[in-house]
Design a protein around this motif. Structure first.
Motif, mmCIF file in Angstrom:
data_model
loop_
_atom_site.group_PDB
_atom_site.id
_atom_site.type_symbol
_atom_site.label_atom_id
_atom_site.label_comp_id
_atom_site.label_asym_id
_atom_site.label_seq_id
_atom_site.Cartn_x
_atom_site.Cartn_y
_atom_site.Cartn_z
ATOM 1 N N ILE A 83 1.000 -1.254 0.106
ATOM 2 C CA ILE A 83 0.087 0.057 -0.029
ATOM 3 C C ILE A 83 0.878 1.188 -0.035
ATOM 4 C CG2 ILE A 83 -1.811 1.302 1.128
ATOM 5 C CD1 ILE A 83 -2.569 -1.390 2.607
ATOM 6 N N ALA A 84 1.844 1.342 0.989
ATOM 7 C CA ALA A 84 2.651 2.246 1.014
ATOM 8 C C ALA A 84 4.088 1.850 1.395
ATOM 9 C CB ALA A 84 2.123 3.448 1.721
ATOM 10 N N VAL A 85 5.116 2.534 0.756
ATOM 11 C CA VAL A 85 6.581 2.197 1.362
ATOM 12 C C VAL A 85 7.340 3.593 1.187
ATOM 13 C CG1 VAL A 85 6.478 -0.159 0.453
ATOM 14 C CG2 VAL A 85 7.198 1.938 -1.034
ATOM 15 N N ASN A 86 8.468 3.672 2.258
ATOM 16 C CA ASN A 86 9.085 4.812 2.254
ATOM 17 C C ASN A 86 10.506 4.625 1.607
ATOM 18 O OD1 ASN A 86 10.616 3.178 3.950
ATOM 19 N ND2 ASN A 86 11.080 4.950 5.284
ATOM 20 N N GLY A 94 16.824 -2.590 -2.955
ATOM 21 C CA GLY A 94 17.608 -2.083 -4.020
ATOM 22 C C GLY A 94 16.892 -1.551 -5.245
ATOM 23 N N TYR A 95 15.794 -0.842 -4.884
ATOM 24 C CA TYR A 95 15.264 0.001 -5.852
ATOM 25 C C TYR A 95 15.610 1.540 -5.774
ATOM 26 C CZ TYR A 95 12.388 -4.074 -6.660
ATOM 27 O OH TYR A 95 12.049 -5.533 -6.957
ATOM 28 N N SER A 96 15.191 2.300 -6.825
ATOM 29 C CA SER A 96 15.760 3.700 -6.609
ATOM 30 C C SER A 96 14.511 4.490 -6.112
ATOM 31 C CB SER A 96 16.125 4.278 -7.903
ATOM 32 O OG SER A 96 14.834 4.108 -8.915
ATOM 33 N N GLN A 100 8.711 2.090 -7.605
ATOM 34 C CA GLN A 100 9.366 0.898 -8.395
ATOM 35 C C GLN A 100 9.083 -0.311 -7.710
ATOM 36 O OE1 GLN A 100 13.301 1.523 -9.189
ATOM 37 N NE2 GLN A 100 13.099 2.673 -11.143
ATOM 38 N N LEU A 101 9.130 -0.168 -6.005
ATOM 39 C CA LEU A 101 9.013 -1.117 -5.392
ATOM 40 C C LEU A 101 7.726 -1.655 -5.324
ATOM 41 C CD1 LEU A 101 9.942 -3.198 -3.219
ATOM 42 C CD2 LEU A 101 9.765 -1.351 -1.373
ATOM 43 N N CYS A 102 6.695 -0.712 -5.094
ATOM 44 C CA CYS A 102 5.356 -1.031 -5.401
ATOM 45 C C CYS A 102 4.808 -1.680 -6.523
ATOM 46 C CB CYS A 102 4.321 0.320 -4.919
ATOM 47 S SG CYS A 102 4.784 1.188 -3.219
ATOM 48 N N GLN A 103 5.503 -1.229 -7.602
ATOM 49 C CA GLN A 103 5.172 -1.914 -8.878
ATOM 50 C C GLN A 103 5.576 -3.185 -8.993
ATOM 51 O OE1 GLN A 103 6.480 0.655 -12.020
ATOM 52 N NE2 GLN A 103 5.191 2.353 -11.524
ATOM 53 N N LEU A 112 8.122 -10.488 -1.777
ATOM 54 C CA LEU A 112 8.822 -9.430 -0.993
ATOM 55 C C LEU A 112 9.739 -10.386 0.015
ATOM 56 C CD1 LEU A 112 9.434 -6.569 -0.023
ATOM 57 C CD2 LEU A 112 7.644 -6.631 1.747
ATOM 58 N N LEU A 113 9.095 -11.459 0.482
ATOM 59 C CA LEU A 113 10.037 -12.425 1.186
ATOM 60 C C LEU A 113 10.611 -13.287 0.449
ATOM 61 C CD1 LEU A 113 7.173 -13.612 3.972
ATOM 62 C CD2 LEU A 113 9.176 -12.032 4.200
ATOM 63 N N PHE A 114 12.041 -13.528 0.728
ATOM 64 C CA PHE A 114 12.965 -14.452 0.298
ATOM 65 C C PHE A 114 12.432 -15.863 0.269
ATOM 66 C CE2 PHE A 114 17.005 -16.489 -0.339
ATOM 67 C CZ PHE A 114 17.417 -16.122 -1.795
ATOM 68 N N ASP A 115 12.189 -16.226 1.412
ATOM 69 C CA ASP A 115 11.706 -17.582 1.647
ATOM 70 C C ASP A 115 10.137 -17.518 1.617
ATOM 71 O OD1 ASP A 115 14.232 -18.392 1.963
ATOM 72 O OD2 ASP A 115 14.359 -17.797 3.973
#
Length: 594
Positions: A83-86, A94-96, A100-103, A112-115
């Motif tokens: 929904i929202a990230v800072n 690793g996003y600029s 980009q992260l939300c998309q 989002l989780l590696f495992d």
């Protein structure tokens, strides 16, 4: 002029506006303030505006915190994407930028989780506790790598479903430090294990060495005990042999002394003198061996007392003045009135050896005996003008059987035990000794003795000039269990015109006494008699028989401390075998005068 129809339209229009306006006013007041009327709206408008501005400022502040926070912050739906990230969260992944992260993240568990298998466990914990603090996991980065994070997670609900809100901290460096620390710990444990194995091996070797050393020590102890036992046996044998040899030697010395006092032909006198010197050398050797043996067995116990140095100096002068008169050496003594604390007999023996060495190695010149005070001690010194001692030989002269060049000796030659005895006596008395020598000019031997405040007056004071008292007709009783000693003593005493009575025991002496009808004026008794009796007991028996304190002296080869203490308590003068005729005559003269 308006038409009626137009007016009606306007009027209806105005009415419609008023009605519409009224409805709007009514909705605004009710929805916002709960008040009615135009006046109420005007009075609360500034306050409302202020509240709106505060809310806007608060919103901006939270927005700024959200955007500039160092830790990542995100909000996501469980069944949907973010929904929202800072920006910090975007950087962690690793996003600029956050967009980009939300998309990229369409589903929390898969994007989002590696495992992905961890998602179910995380969701169960959130639903059970409602929140998690310090939960460590890994997130998926844009390059498909993993990043280690720690996050505090809250589970909320709204009209559309469950929402996850989280604060994320990148713990990559901490994980690296932990991994490094873990690796270091593993390396340390490995080194500790290796070192432990080495120590165990060394301990096993040490235990083996200790066992071997213990075995060796036991063997050495057995060997040492055997050596000590052999040494003690040797010393006992030497002491016994020396004691037994002193008896015939004493008889021979007395006979030779008797011959020397008789008028013989010149050739015979020369032979007698040679025999006298040979016996004197044998006597000194046996005496030295006996003393060395007793000192090594710790059989000599010092009897410390306060001694006037004048007594010691006078006694040594009486002893060595005849030696000086027979040579070209002048004997000088510096008078001293100090008192010292030491063993009289041992200290005199030590100084006697110093003087004997000085006369032996000084063919002509001077020998000096003096004392030099050093605070609470005094240094007793013997100086000579002999050839001196080379510096490289100073440490050798105190060893057994070590002598300097015989070319420098005068008179009888020694065997090299005198200074060895000196070193043992000095160590026993704790009297430091020292030697100083200048080759070609002379030598100084010294012993340092502690001073004493008072002195004990000796029983028998030495005399510088012993008068040659006429002993003609003086009745002297000699008690000894050795026939050869009795014969020798009789010959010597009769040479001095004494009336001699011989006995091997007190009972025999009483029989001879009763037979002759004359009581002895003086008793000379050996210490060890037959059947375990002593000369002391014989003297006491004879004194009791006569009911008179007949003057008496002990003549013995016994040198034990116990016997010396006994003689001192009974105030019996003692002459050690072999007896020197000069000392014997001086003692007889003194006792008969008393």
């Amino acid at each position: 002029m308006k038409k009626r129809s137009d007016w009606s339209v306007e009027q209806s229009s105005e009415q419609s506006k008023e009605q519409s306006s009224g409805r709007n006013d009514e909705l605004t007041v009710e929805s916002l303030m709960g008040l009615g009327g135009q006046s109420a709206r005007k009075s609360h408008y500034p306050e409302l505006t202020g509240k709106i501005e505060e809310l806007e400022q608060e919103r901006n502040r939270y927005k700024s915190i959200f955007e500039h926070a160092q830790h990542g912050i995100f909000q996501a739906r469980i069944d949907n994407g973010l929904i929202a990230v800072n920006p910090a969260m975007a950087s962690i992944c690793g996003y600029s930028n956050p967009e980009q992260l939300c998309q990229q993240v369409h589903s929390f568990d898969t994007d989002l989780l590696f495992d992905t298998a961890e998602y179910t466990l995380l969701l169960d914990k959130l639903r059970l506790y409602g929140k998690l603090f310090g939960y460590e996991t890994r997130l998926l980065r844009s390059d498909s790598s993993a990043v280690d994070i720690s996050m505090n997670v809250l589970l909320k609900s709204d009209e559309q479903g469950e929402i996850i809100e989280a604060f994320v901290q990148d713990i990559t460096e901490r994980k690296k430090a932990q991994d490094k620390l873990k690796k270091l710990n593993e390396e340390l444990e490995s080194r500790v294990n290796v070192r432990t194995r080495e120590l165990v091996s060394l301990n096993q070797q040490l235990v083996q060495e200790i066992t071997e050393r213990s075995s060796i020590e036991k063997e050495l102890k057995v060997a040492r005990d055997a050596a000590q036992q052999a040494n003690r046996s040797k010393d006992k044998y030497l002491a016994a042999a020396s004691h037994d040899l002193l008896q015939p030697l004493n008889a021979a010395r007395l006979l030779v002394s008797t011959l020397r006092e008789r008028e013989l032909e010149a050739d015979n006198n020369h032979l007698v003198d040679r025999v006298h010197l040979a016996l004197e050398g044998a006597e000194e050797l046996l005496s030295d061996l006996l003393d060395i043996s007793r000192l090594d067995q710790n059989a000599v116990k010092p009897d410390l007392t306060c001694i006037p140095l004048s007594y010691i100096f006078t006694a040594l002068q009486v002893e060595f003045q005849p030696v000086a008169e027979q040579t070209d050496v002048e004997l000088r003594l510096v008078d001293c009135q100090l008192n010292v604390e030491s063993d009289t007999r041992l200290l005199m023996r030590l100084l006697r050896n110093f003087l004997s060495n000085a006369f032996r190695y000084t063919p002509q010149g001077r020998v000096l005996l003096g004392a030099r005070r050093q605070k609470n001690k005094v240094s007793l010194q013997v100086w000579d003008t002999g050839p001196g001692i080379p510096e490289d030989r100073l440490s050798d002269i105190f060893r057994e059987f070590q002598q300097l060049d015989h070319r420098h000796q005068s008179g009888r030659k020694g065997v090299g035990l005198g200074l060895a005895i000196v070193e043992r006596i000095a160590g026993m008395l704790d009297h430091p000794i020292d030697v100083f020598s200048v080759p070609g000019k002379g030598t100084m031997f010294s012993v340092t003795v502690p001073l004493a405040s008072t002195a004990v007056t000796p029983v028998l004071a030495p005399q510088l000039a012993v008068p040659q008292q006429d002993l003609s007709g003086r009745r002297i009783l000699v008690i000894d269990n050795e026939e050869s000693i009795l014969v020798s003593m009789k010959a010597l005493l009769e040479q001095w015109d004494c009336k001699v009575c011989l006995a091997q025991s007190a009972d025999q002496a009483i029989e001879n006494w009763l037979a002759s009808g004359e009581a002895p004026e003086l008793i000379l008794a050996d210490y060890h008699l037959d059947q375990g009796t002593t000369g002391v007991e014989a003297i006491e028996q004879l004194r009791a028989f006569s009911d008179t304190d007949i003057p008496a002296a002990i003549i013995t080869a016994e040198r034990s401390q116990e016997s010396r203490n006994q003689f001192r308590e009974l105030q019996l003068p003692v002459l050690n075998k072999p007896v020197k005729p000069g000392k014997l005559r001086a003692l007889i003269s003194h006792l008969l005068q008393a």
